[in-house]
Design an enzyme around this catalytic site. Structure first.
Site, PDB file in Angstrom:
ATOM      1  N   ASP A 177      45.987  49.799  46.013  1.00  9.99           N
ATOM      2  CA  ASP A 177      45.827  49.646  44.558  1.00  9.99           C
ATOM      3  C   ASP A 177      45.752  51.079  44.037  1.00  9.99           C
ATOM      4  O   ASP A 177      44.733  51.753  44.222  1.00  9.99           O
ATOM      5  CB  ASP A 177      44.543  48.881  44.217  1.00  9.99           C
ATOM      6  CG  ASP A 177      44.415  48.652  42.719  1.00  9.99           C
ATOM      7  OD1 ASP A 177      44.817  49.552  41.944  1.00  9.99           O
ATOM      8  OD2 ASP A 177      43.917  47.592  42.310  1.00  9.99           O
ATOM      9  N   HIS A 178      46.841  51.532  43.418  1.00 11.07           N
ATOM     10  CA  HIS A 178      46.905  52.965  43.150  1.00 11.07           C
ATOM     11  C   HIS A 178      45.865  53.429  42.134  1.00 11.07           C
ATOM     12  O   HIS A 178      45.558  54.610  42.064  1.00 11.07           O
ATOM     13  CB  HIS A 178      48.318  53.402  42.747  1.00 11.07           C
ATOM     14  CG  HIS A 178      48.770  52.874  41.431  1.00 11.07           C
ATOM     15  ND1 HIS A 178      49.393  51.667  41.308  1.00 11.07           N
ATOM     16  CD2 HIS A 178      48.686  53.383  40.191  1.00 11.07           C
ATOM     17  CE1 HIS A 178      49.658  51.456  40.039  1.00 11.07           C
ATOM     18  NE2 HIS A 178      49.248  52.489  39.333  1.00 11.07           N
ATOM     19  N   HIS A 240      43.955  45.608  39.395  1.00 11.70           N
ATOM     20  CA  HIS A 240      43.509  46.908  38.889  1.00 11.70           C
ATOM     21  C   HIS A 240      42.209  46.828  38.074  1.00 11.70           C
ATOM     22  O   HIS A 240      41.263  47.569  38.327  1.00 11.70           O
ATOM     23  CB  HIS A 240      44.590  47.547  38.015  1.00 11.70           C
ATOM     24  CG  HIS A 240      45.912  47.675  38.702  1.00 11.70           C
ATOM     25  ND1 HIS A 240      46.032  48.190  39.975  1.00 11.70           N
ATOM     26  CD2 HIS A 240      47.161  47.369  38.314  1.00 11.70           C
ATOM     27  CE1 HIS A 240      47.312  48.183  40.320  1.00 11.70           C
ATOM     28  NE2 HIS A 240      48.013  47.687  39.336  1.00 11.70           N
TER      29      HIS A 240
END
Ligand code: NAD
Length: 484
Positions: A177-178, A240
């Site tokens: 999950d950047h 996110h």
């Protein structure tokens, strides 16, 4: 201050989907920047693997073009770029068949770190894990990185977890999950747990509410087909925004290690109350000028998929009972701006009288387009004329104090890929976390489907549907302005 580069062991990194959009835009440029930073030792190599039939030379040309397009500044170091390209090879293969797999097995070296980045749709995760096992590449030195979406509901996420678990142990699986790789997100943990100042106030006694906004100004673009099957809830909220919520709300872990942090995040998700229908708002953007509306853009005139969602969440535990968390995300909004705002309560009594106005401290964690942390404090307006109060931001990024290089840190993909090589899972989602997050969002989505609810239209370039403003207004609060 010069950013420190911590050496990593030699590795082979295979990028499945190495000709895809994500590889071109993010993964390959990130690898090149780590190479430039000196973090790819002499024998480390990158192997692209995808369906397209091409040889290594053609792939190098493809990667050169991608880096020139998506990071022209880095690409201007042409000597480094050529050297990096020399570390690349390519294998054409089919995740669902046998073609190419013997060749890949011959390309990766035994006895060193082997990372396999699954930059392909989730429908191929199980096949890739199976092939890696069949061709002897799933041993204890191997690790796999999987991209979102990790399923579309609890049942499919469980099935994916089961498929991967057949050949890889949890400590070998990196669900990316950047957002968690952003410098500021980690700084948030440093600010919270490295100072005495904040933690005593970090609870419902002192925090009025928390807002999390992830706003995009663009529409669905070329990803309409995928997006229309997902929507904002699945594409952004379930991963996110919930991850950000967890980091803000979690108890202090005993130490900064992968399972200690992830255990605390999981407890937050499990403490979330179900969301009542009137605490969720969905929206769909309308046309603006020559920009088409959502349905036209996804080529589905009857689409009921949301391009915006806002909700009010409650965490039922001692720390947060009574403090609402307002989360919103959407496309074609006023600006591209993502932030978390911790809005503290007003001082219990103003000694300065009604004329001094109402003031609140707000801690803002800005995630994009610029990263930074700011604390709004109330001070006396300078000069004569009595005691007038104003709010000023205290910039906690300290760029000046830390020197010009302090803003020159690796981007999220660079950091996360290197964490994979180092074997550090702190910033990756564990399987049980992902499942718990789906268990919370599934009933919301099922409720919409059962009620046949259509999203509310909202003007492109606005702050979303009116009802999302009402979600706050009816509680006597308001959203912060969407601005970078
Ligand atoms: P893409 O369609 O551009 O690329 C897909 C890649 O997979 C290509 O390299 C293709 O050759 C390869 N591929 C497809 N079928 C294959 C098969 N049977 N065997 C071997 N290789 C095969 O997709 P993308 O946009 O790069 O996305 C990849 C993954 O990353 C998806 O799961 C997507 O949801 C996720 N993701 C993408 C983005 C983005 O911005 N593009 C952002 C976040 C997550």
């Amino acid at each position: 201050m010069v950013s420190r580069v911590i050496p990593v062991d030699p590795f082979d990194l295979v990028v499945f989907g190495g000709t895809g959009d994500l590889a071109r835009r993010k993964i390959l440029p990130a690898l090149f920047r780590r190479f430039q930073a000196g973090q790819m030792g002499e024998s480390s190599r990158v192997i692209g693997a995808a369906r397209s039939d091409m040889d290594a030379e053609a792939y190098r040309g493809f990667v050169r073009a991608a880096i020139e397009e998506f990071d022209p500044q880095a690409a201007s170091d042409s000597a480094a770029l050529e050297e990096f390209l020399g570390r690349l090879s390519y294998v054409a293969l089919d995740a669902k068949g046998t073609a190419g797999w013997d060749k890949l097995a011959g390309e990766v070296s035994a006895g060193r770190i082997r990372a396999f980045y699954f930059s392909v749709g989730p429908g191929l995760f199980g096949d890739l894990a199976q092939r890696l096992h069949d061709y002897g590449m799933a041993d204890h030195d191997s690790r796999i990185v999987v991209e979102k979406p990790f399923g579309r509901d609890l049942a499919s996420a469980r099935a994916l977890n089961r498929g991967l678990a057949q050949h890889f142990q949890e400590h070998q699986i990196y669900r990316i999950d950047h957002y968690l790789g952003k410098e500021t997100v980690q700084n948030l943990m440093a600010v919270r747990f490295g100072n005495m100042l904040f933690e005593p106030l970090w609870n419902s006694q002192y925090v009025d509410h928390i807002q999390i906004t992830v706003a995009e100004s663009v529409g669905v673009g070329g990803r309409g087909d995928y997006y229309d099957r997902a929507g904002a809830m699945r594409d952004m909220m379930q991963n996110h925004l919930m991850q950000l919520l967890c980091l803000i709300a979690m108890e202090p872990p005993a130490k900064f290690d992968p399972d200690a942090v992830r255990d605390e995040k999981l407890k937050v998700i499990r403490a979330l109350d179900p969301v009542a229908p009137d605490n969720v708002v969905r929206g769909q953007y309308q046309a603006e000028g020559d920009k088409p509306d959502y349905c036209t853009q996804v080529e589905n005139p009857d689409s009921r998929t949301e391009s915006f969602v806002a909700l009010k969440a409650h965490i039922s535990n001692w720390r947060w009972a009574g403090t609402p968390f307002y989360l919103r995300t959407g496309k074609r909004l006023k600006d591209r701006a993502s932030e978390i705002a911790v809005v503290f309560k007003e001082a219990p009594h103003s000694i300065f009288g009604a004329g001094a106005g109402r003031h609140r401290n707000i801690l803002t964690i800005k995630l994009q387009p610029n990263e930074g942390i700011e604390l709004g404090v109330t001070i006396k307006e300078p000069g004569p004329g009595g005691m007038r109060l104003i709010d000023v931001p205290l910039d906690m990024t300290f760029a000046e104090a830390l020197g010009p290089d302090s803003a020159d840190f690796p981007d999220a993909y660079e950091r996360l890929i290197m964490d994979v090589i180092r074997g550090n899972q702190t910033l990756f989602m564990r399987g049980d976390e992902v499942e718990a997050a789906w268990a919370w969002t599934d009933p919301i989505i099922e409720g919409w489907e059962e009620r046949g609810e259509a999203p509310q239209p909202y003007a492109s370039g606005s702050a979303g549907p009116d009802d999302s403003l009402m979600l706050m207004h009816r509680d006597g609060r308001r959203w912060r302005e969407i601005k970078p």
